[in-house]
Design an enzyme around this catalytic site. Structure first.
Site, PDB file in Angstrom:
ATOM      1  N   GLY A 147      -1.069  -1.511  18.360  1.00 17.88           N
ATOM      2  CA  GLY A 147      -1.302  -2.938  18.138  1.00 17.88           C
ATOM      3  C   GLY A 147      -0.025  -3.721  17.927  1.00 17.88           C
ATOM      4  O   GLY A 147      -0.023  -4.946  17.963  1.00 17.88           O
TER       5      GLY A 147
ATOM      6  N   ASP B  33      -3.051   6.591  -2.786  1.00 16.70           N
ATOM      7  CA  ASP B  33      -1.868   5.970  -2.192  1.00 16.70           C
ATOM      8  C   ASP B  33      -1.353   4.905  -3.166  1.00 16.70           C
ATOM      9  O   ASP B  33      -1.883   4.734  -4.266  1.00 16.70           O
ATOM     10  CB  ASP B  33      -2.148   5.409  -0.793  1.00 16.70           C
ATOM     11  CG  ASP B  33      -3.080   4.214  -0.818  1.00 16.70           C
ATOM     12  OD1 ASP B  33      -3.849   4.072  -1.792  1.00 16.70           O
ATOM     13  OD2 ASP B  33      -3.059   3.407   0.129  1.00 16.70           O
TER      14      ASP B  33
ATOM     15  N   ASP C 253      -6.154   2.369  -2.558  1.00 11.69           N
ATOM     16  CA  ASP C 253      -7.327   2.146  -1.700  1.00 11.69           C
ATOM     17  C   ASP C 253      -7.578   3.333  -0.761  1.00 11.69           C
ATOM     18  O   ASP C 253      -8.485   3.302   0.060  1.00 11.69           O
ATOM     19  CB  ASP C 253      -7.238   0.821  -0.921  1.00 11.69           C
ATOM     20  CG  ASP C 253      -6.085   0.767   0.064  1.00 11.69           C
ATOM     21  OD1 ASP C 253      -5.299   1.735   0.141  1.00 11.69           O
ATOM     22  OD2 ASP C 253      -5.958  -0.262   0.773  1.00 11.69           O
TER      23      ASP C 253
ATOM     24  N   PRO D 257      -3.616   1.876  23.096  1.00 15.14           N
ATOM     25  CA  PRO D 257      -2.346   1.168  22.931  1.00 15.14           C
ATOM     26  C   PRO D 257      -2.106   0.818  21.465  1.00 15.14           C
ATOM     27  O   PRO D 257      -3.040   0.511  20.730  1.00 15.14           O
ATOM     28  CB  PRO D 257      -2.545  -0.104  23.768  1.00 15.14           C
ATOM     29  CG  PRO D 257      -4.023  -0.329  23.776  1.00 15.14           C
ATOM     30  CD  PRO D 257      -4.663   1.023  23.696  1.00 15.14           C
TER      31      PRO D 257
ATOM     32  N   ARG E   3      -0.649   5.643  22.122  1.00 19.71           N
ATOM     33  CA  ARG E   3      -0.890   6.797  21.242  1.00 19.71           C
ATOM     34  C   ARG E   3      -1.871   7.759  21.914  1.00 19.71           C
ATOM     35  O   ARG E   3      -2.905   7.338  22.437  1.00 19.71           O
ATOM     36  CB  ARG E   3      -1.427   6.326  19.894  1.00 19.71           C
ATOM     37  CG  ARG E   3      -0.493   5.336  19.198  1.00 19.71           C
ATOM     38  CD  ARG E   3      -0.901   5.036  17.769  1.00 19.71           C
ATOM     39  NE  ARG E   3      -0.116   3.941  17.214  1.00 19.71           N
ATOM     40  CZ  ARG E   3       1.122   4.062  16.748  1.00 19.71           C
ATOM     41  NH1 ARG E   3       1.704   5.245  16.759  1.00 19.71           N
ATOM     42  NH2 ARG E   3       1.776   3.027  16.268  1.00 19.71           N
TER      43      ARG E   3
ATOM     44  N   SER F  89       0.814  -1.215   0.000  1.00 23.78           N
ATOM     45  CA  SER F  89       0.000   0.000   0.000  1.00 23.78           C
ATOM     46  C   SER F  89       0.851   1.271   0.000  1.00 23.78           C
ATOM     47  O   SER F  89       1.568   1.544  -0.942  1.00 23.78           O
ATOM     48  CB  SER F  89      -0.950  -0.041   1.200  1.00 23.78           C
ATOM     49  OG  SER F  89      -1.900   0.978   1.122  1.00 23.78           O
TER      50      SER F  89
ATOM     51  N   GLU G   4     -12.007   6.536   7.310  1.00 22.32           N
ATOM     52  CA  GLU G   4     -10.988   6.991   8.238  1.00 22.32           C
ATOM     53  C   GLU G   4     -10.424   8.294   7.679  1.00 22.32           C
ATOM     54  O   GLU G   4     -10.499   8.551   6.467  1.00 22.32           O
ATOM     55  CB  GLU G   4      -9.869   5.957   8.368  1.00 22.32           C
ATOM     56  CG  GLU G   4     -10.325   4.698   9.091  1.00 22.32           C
ATOM     57  CD  GLU G   4      -9.172   3.766   9.421  1.00 22.32           C
ATOM     58  OE1 GLU G   4      -8.995   3.460  10.612  1.00 22.32           O
ATOM     59  OE2 GLU G   4      -8.461   3.329   8.496  1.00 22.32           O
ATOM     60  N   ALA G   5      -9.847   9.106   8.553  1.00 19.80           N
ATOM     61  CA  ALA G   5      -9.299  10.390   8.110  1.00 19.80           C
ATOM     62  C   ALA G   5      -8.238  10.197   7.033  1.00 19.80           C
ATOM     63  O   ALA G   5      -8.046  11.056   6.170  1.00 19.80           O
ATOM     64  CB  ALA G   5      -8.711  11.151   9.298  1.00 19.80           C
ATOM     65  N   ASN G   6      -7.569   9.030   7.034  1.00 18.69           N
ATOM     66  CA  ASN G   6      -6.505   8.766   6.050  1.00 18.69           C
ATOM     67  C   ASN G   6      -7.026   8.580   4.627  1.00 18.69           C
ATOM     68  O   ASN G   6      -6.241   8.436   3.694  1.00 18.69           O
ATOM     69  CB  ASN G   6      -5.665   7.551   6.467  1.00 18.69           C
ATOM     70  CG  ASN G   6      -6.467   6.263   6.535  1.00 18.69           C
ATOM     71  OD1 ASN G   6      -7.462   6.077   5.839  1.00 18.69           O
ATOM     72  ND2 ASN G   6      -6.043   5.345   7.385  1.00 18.69           N
TER      73      ASN G   6
END
Length: 544
Positions: free
Chosen positions: A509, A284, A288, A507, A515, A68, A378-380
């Site tokens: 992953g 990206d 996706d 936390p 975070r 990706s 998601e914001a991304n």
């Protein structure tokens, strides 16, 4: 599994020894890492995908070789289930086990145990398992694809079908179509998108402004190449200039692409002062993810991220549903705790049902499927719209009873066209871009007008190294910490000090890191809140 099958597996797995110290975990992105270390992993996921196909027979499974938005030297592999969605979470522990098995003997033992537990029948005669393989444009993709093919065919009765260079969403779409009994080639994908796009363009009530040129940053990856193919063969009237195609020596994802633009909030390579005010978009590396932007001055941009795309889609879908008589459907919007608070306030202000899911698109997808129409992003920039089959059937039935050209007929027709245009398997930058473009034309909006829907609240993210990330336990939406005891009260105390303050911790992953996300009405306050919550994490958990 008979002795011949065991011998065959032992022999083929000897070709792909596990590199020392390699430890992998199957996540939302599948397995990812340095491409030179992944032969054994890809081979083993090939075996898993064959077993998945046999378990769910007659079903086709997808295997996508991509990393990706990662750097070009990385690669990875992920599995597409028959629905076109991600691998069932129930199979992820098995993926971890076989990827990390230290020897061919341990690998075969794990496979035998899993086959028995799952009651998978192997070697029943004839080719009953089918796995479709795709890869992006990374140089390492071809050799890894060969490893996947060997893994797939090492399971008796399974065949691998190489579908060539594709975007990740294309492979997912094709797998979904195949398992629904529909035409499932790449050209069918392009045909479905272009037909639906043209239908939506034809349904625009009054042309409110001339469609201006869009400039696309292809991240030097597969998406730019496929976008050019779509424009050349199917949508010649759409005015898109594709840059960063990879043909001019640009490096995949290096200072280009949606991930770079969204995180750094500066222009990608190939863009500059000549593009001030022009509508621009970025894919990206495997297409996706999608974000929009326009250059404000120099290398600075105004970013329209996944939250803004979600808001545009929600506004348009709600407008169509409001035209229909009676409450036909339940429309829901799914976000993560990382969504900007201003976007959540805007969506709630529209009267929409906004729910939160754990970070990771597989969690959002699952939640969105609970609605008749579920929109998640998601914001991304990764997200899509899900339409329940029963709701689409209801729309198609209703369309037949309405007078052609009436407001209701047009609204129903738009919803049906959107359900065919948007990729319902996964987030898809190409189909998402086409939907944004048609909605902006429908509304008569420039990219600047779209950007005015709401103004993002300033935010700050902090990464805190800790001795043990598992000491932090959150609610399922990750908006509040349940453990360590007392930390949420302390965080709430800090939040109260700031206007429009919001903060949470979660936390990581994959590493011993917690975070921190913080928001407030000014950047100074967001920074201050982020720092103070980070200090709380250190005082409750210690420093890593």
């Amino acid at each position: 599994m008979d002795e011949t099958q065991i011998a065959s597996l032992l022999k083929s797995s000897d070709i792909f020894p596990l590199p020392q110290s390699l430890k992998l975990s199957y996540g939302t992105a599948g397995f990812r890492g340095d491409a030179s270390l992944l032969d054994s992993t890809v081979y083993r996921v090939g075996i898993l995908s064959s077993l998945r196909s046999l378990k769910l027979k007659p079903s086709t499974i997808g295997l996508m070789i991509t990393a990706s938005h990662n750097r070009v030297s990385d690669n990875g592999i992920k599995v597409a289930d028959p629905s076109g969605g991600m691998l069932s979470q129930e199979w992820e522990p098995f993926a971890d086990q076989i990827a990390n098995a230290s020897s061919p003997q341990e690998l075969v033992a794990l496979i035998r145990e899993f086959i028995e537990r799952e009651e998978i029948s192997i070697g029943g005669g004839g080719d009953v398992g089918e796995v479709w393989l795709g890869r992006d444009t990374r140089p390492s993709g071809e050799s890894l694809l060969r490893a996947a093919e060997i893994g797939v065919s090492s399971v008796s009765g399974c065949v691998a079908v190489d579908k060539g260079v594709l975007t990740t969403p294309q492979l997912h779409w094709m797998v979904r179509a195949k398992n629904k009994g529909l035409n499932a080639t790449e050209s069918d994908y392009f045909e479905s998108l272009s037909t639906s796009f043209k239908c939506l363009i034809d349904l625009i009530p009054v042309k409110k402004l001339e469609s201006s040129k869009l400039v696309l940053d292809g991240a030097n990856g597969v998406g730019g190449e496929k976008m050019e193919e779509l424009l050349r063969g199917y949508l010649r009237n759409l005015d898109v200039e594709v840059r960063n195609t990879g043909r001019d020596g640009g490096v995949l994802n290096e200072s280009v692409g949606a991930d770079f633009v969204q995180k750094e909030k500066v222009v990608p390579l190939g863009f500059g002062v000549n593009d001030v005010g022009v509508r621009c978009a970025s894919f990206d590396g495997d297409a996706d993810r999608l974000v929009y932007f326009y250059v404000s001055s120099g290398d600075k941009i105004e970013l329209l991220d996944g939250d803004k795309i979600l808001s545009l889609f929600a506004l348009f879908i709600k407008e169509q549903l409001n035209t229909l008589e009676g409450k036909l459907s339940r429309l829901g919007v799914v976000q993560t705790a990382y969504a900007n608070g201003a976007s959540t306030d805007y969506l709630k202000g529209l009267g929409l049902d906004v729910v939160f899911a754990k970070t990771g698109v597989k969690h959002l997808h699952e939640k969105a499927a609970e609605f008749d129409v579920g929109i998640y992003f998601e914001a991304n920039g990764h997200g899509t719209i899900l339409f329940s089959e029963s709701f689409v059937s209801l729309l198609v039935g209703k369309q037949k009873d309405l007078s052609e050209g009436s407001d209701e007929y047009n609204a129903v027709s738009r919803l049906v066209a959107v359900s065919n245009l948007i990729n319902q398997a996964v987030g898809d930058a190409i189909s998402g871009l086409l939907l944004v473009e048609v909605i902006l034309q429908h509304m008569g909006w420039s990219v600047q007008k779209w950007n005015e829907l709401y103004k993002d609240l300033p935010s700050r993210q902090v990464k805190v190294e800790v001795p043990d990330r598992t000491a932090v336990v959150t609610t399922s939406e990750e908006t509040e910490a349940l453990k360590p005891l007392g930390i949420q009260d302390a965080i709430n105390g800090e939040i109260k000090k700031y206007k429009r303050g919001r903060a949470f911790i979660r936390p990581s992953g994959t590493e011993d890191v917690v975070r921190v996300y913080a928001e407030a009405s000014t950047q100074e306050d967001a920074d201050s809140l982020g720092d103070s919550v980070a200090q709380l994490v250190k005082s409750f958990l210690g420093s890593g």
